[in-house]
Design a protein around this motif. Structure first.
Motif, PDB file in Angstrom:
ATOM      1  N   GLY A 152       0.788  -1.220   0.000  1.00 44.08           N
ATOM      2  CA  GLY A 152       0.000   0.000   0.000  1.00 44.08           C
ATOM      3  C   GLY A 152       0.819   1.267   0.000  1.00 44.08           C
ATOM      4  O   GLY A 152       0.269   2.363   0.065  1.00 44.08           O
ATOM      5  N   TRP A 166       2.616   2.378   2.313  1.00 44.76           N
ATOM      6  CA  TRP A 166       2.588   2.985   3.644  1.00 44.76           C
ATOM      7  C   TRP A 166       3.710   2.354   4.466  1.00 44.76           C
ATOM      8  O   TRP A 166       3.919   1.144   4.410  1.00 44.76           O
ATOM      9  CB  TRP A 166       1.251   2.725   4.350  1.00 44.76           C
ATOM     10  CG  TRP A 166       0.136   3.590   3.853  1.00 44.76           C
ATOM     11  CD1 TRP A 166      -0.592   3.415   2.718  1.00 44.76           C
ATOM     12  CD2 TRP A 166      -0.375   4.763   4.481  1.00 44.76           C
ATOM     13  NE1 TRP A 166      -1.528   4.390   2.593  1.00 44.76           N
ATOM     14  CE2 TRP A 166      -1.428   5.247   3.664  1.00 44.76           C
ATOM     15  CE3 TRP A 166      -0.066   5.458   5.651  1.00 44.76           C
ATOM     16  CZ2 TRP A 166      -2.149   6.384   3.971  1.00 44.76           C
ATOM     17  CZ3 TRP A 166      -0.782   6.595   5.967  1.00 44.76           C
ATOM     18  CH2 TRP A 166      -1.808   7.045   5.140  1.00 44.76           C
ATOM     19  N   GLY A 178       1.289   0.369   7.668  1.00 48.61           N
ATOM     20  CA  GLY A 178       0.837  -0.328   6.476  1.00 48.61           C
ATOM     21  C   GLY A 178       1.289  -1.770   6.456  1.00 48.61           C
ATOM     22  O   GLY A 178       2.059  -2.227   7.307  1.00 48.61           O
TER      23      GLY A 178
END
Length: 558
Positions: free
Chosen positions: A70, A72, A77
């Motif tokens: 993602g 992140w 994440g």
């Protein structure tokens, strides 16, 4: 972000996209789906092998690859992590999957609907479980592989499969509930589900909350021990594995290793020597649970009459050995256990495939012993010509040709038996010898230790020897019944797709016997990295998201 970092996600994306495409094709394009499934599985194995060589060739600090799906950063994440252990499990899964699929192409893939799609979803769950670095994501991949395994276990129908499948589904749903409860308790205490972040947070847990932390870890471990087949939570395994079709049972040979992998990964991360008051939490429970499992499985294998049940009980022997070995927390012993894991998994996969072919030879129609008119042969025909000796069945000893199918099955069974028993000089013996050697030399060969071997260590050594003896007795009895018992039966018809995967698996075991040193060195490096998790933690938490186009434009402006 290098190409190898991008390649980490491919073992998950490839089976996912392949399964989606095969579901769109429907049941009318079965030949195309068969080729697509095999191509995708072989490609996945090639990717896993490439990742393993990349990990092996890197330095100790640079051998951990991280991919952020993602984009992140951890712990906020999801992260996928490739290290020595996960790369080894990916390659082992790919090998077993390709061999099981080759065997299924002979006839089993046509015994029900959506076999190929379920097969790829199963691979997706297995690959994802070995790569994820997040507890929640681990639960997701567990459920993916379990959902696919429900369908695969019932593939081919039959009362025995339905009955065992219902038990299998019920116990795994219970284990999944324990997984959620344990993960929720850990999150409530630490505020994170990232494995690397958990390793940093556990030493900082207040003493008042440490009991809740240990309770959550114990409940979580129960879920993994169910999947690993540890006593007394393994009553479902033997009926399920022995009832499944041969290629599905062969693929399931890696399923118990998922539970073992989860215990090894989380225990070495969360409860290492750096975990403060929680250091090595549960180690004695792992040792004793493994020893009891090993003892009961070795005793039970003596009573097994069917080859499929013997193979399933051998999985429990392997599970008990592995769990007891890692509980000692010694890198040399863990390295030997990982070598044993590879050898036993390949041998058991081959045994599940052979079991169907051997049982098929028993069910062949008998050849009539009398003449075509139903009359017995004349008395004078029972007397041998001069210079010819007869066996117990009044047949000429010289000139009897062993059919190639029976020769193949007999030699394959002998090879599998020797590998599982641990007879020298095959890889099964090398795996057990490395375990026993590590117990007596925990610091390595040539390095003296002041501490004598503990009672648990002596028990493990004794059970390793006794379990091999029990397997020898059981395998010898089954071999006599299947191959030496005089019966007039035609040789079974074997297809090339049924023989090829068995040859591949046994060939790999033979290669491990001749070239054991590279894999032993790799597993020892893997164990050393597991016992010092700092590199893993720094790699996961230190990986930054890839900046987007807008971010890069902002950075170049004065």
């Amino acid at each position: 972000m290098t190409l190898m970092n991008q390649l980490i996600v491919m073992p998950i994306l490839l089976p996912l996209l392949t399964a989606a495409l095969m579901l769109l094709l429907g049941e009318k394009h079965r030949p195309l789906k068969r080729r697509l499934n095999l191509f995708s599985s072989v490609l996945g194995l090639a990717i896993a092998t490439t990742l393993l060589f990349w990990v092996r060739d890197q330095g100790q600090a640079e051998s951990i690859g991280v991919y952020l799906p993602g984009n992140w950063p951890a712990p906020f994440g999801i992260a996928l992590v490739l290290d020595h252990l996960s790369a080894l499990m990916l390659v082992l899964t790919g090998i077993i999957a390709v061999c099981a699929l080759l065997f299924a192409r002979a006839r089993w893939d046509s015994a029900g609907a959506s076999f190929h799609a379920l097969f790829q979803i199963q691979l997706m769950g297995l690959y994802g479980a070995f790569l994820t670095a997040d507890l929640f994501n681990l639960f997701v991949f567990f459920e993916v592989l379990l959902a696919a395994s429900y369908g695969l276990l019932l593939h081919g129908s039959g009362r025995a499969r339905v009955k065992a499948g219902l038990h299998y589904i019920a116990i795994n749903l219970f284990a999944s509930t324990l997984f959620l409860i344990g993960a929720a308790m850990l999150y409530g205490v630490t505020g994170t589900l990232s494995m690397a972040d958990l390793a940093l947070k556990i030493p900082l847990v207040p003493e008042a909350d440490r009991g809740l932390l240990h309770a959550g870890a114990a409940i979580l471990a129960m879920a993994f021990l169910v999947k690993a087949g540890i006593w007394p939570l393994n009553f479902w395994l033997v009926p399920a594995y022995s009832s499944a079709s041969a290629p599905v049972a062969a693929l399931f040979a890696i399923m118990t290793k998922v539970g073992f992998y989860a215990v090894l990964r989380l225990w070495t991360l969360l409860f290492s020597s750096q975990a403060g008051a929680s250091a090595f939490f549960g180690s004695q429970w792992l040792i004793y649970a493994g020893l009891i499992t090993l003892a009961i499985a070795a005793f039970s294998i003596l009573a097994a009459q069917r080859l499929e049940r013997m193979a399933a009980l051998s999985i429990l022997v392997s599970a008990g050995t592995l769990m007891a070995a890692i509980g000692f927390g010694q890198p040399v012993l863990t390295g030997g256990a990982l070598f044993y894991l590879v050898s036993s998994s390949l041998a058991l996969c081959a045994l599940f495939l052979l079991a169907e072919l051997i049982e098929r030879s028993r069910s062949a129609n008998e050849v009539p012993l009398d003449d075509d008119d139903g009359m017995p042969p004349p008395l004078e025909s029972l007397h041998p010509p001069k210079g010819i000796n007869l066996d117990d069945e009044q047949k000429a000893v010289i000139g009897q040709v062993i059919p190639w199918t029976m020769a193949f099955l007999g030699l394959g069974f002998i090879a599998c038996a020797l590998l599982i028993i641990g007879m020298p000089p095959l890889s099964g013996f090398i795996g057990k010898l490395s375990l026993i050697s590590a117990l007596f030399n925990p610091l390595g060969l040539g390095v003296a230790t002041a501490e004598p071997l503990s009672a648990a260590g002596w028990t493990l050594v004794a059970l390793l020897v006794l379990s091999g003896l029990a397997s020898l007795i059981a395998m010898g009895r089954v071999g006599i019944q299947r191959f030496w018992k005089p019966e007039e039966r035609p040789s079974p018809v074997l297809r090339r797709y049924e023989c090829l995967p068995i040859v591949i698996l046994l060939g790999l075991c033979l290669a491990l016997s001749v070239k054991a040193e590279p894999l032993l060195r790799y597993t020892q490096d893997t164990a050393a990295s597991l016992q010092t998790p700092d590199s893993y933690i720094e790699a996961v938490l230190g990986t930054r998201p890839v900046p987007g186009p807008a971010s890069r434009d902002t950075e170049v402006q004065p």
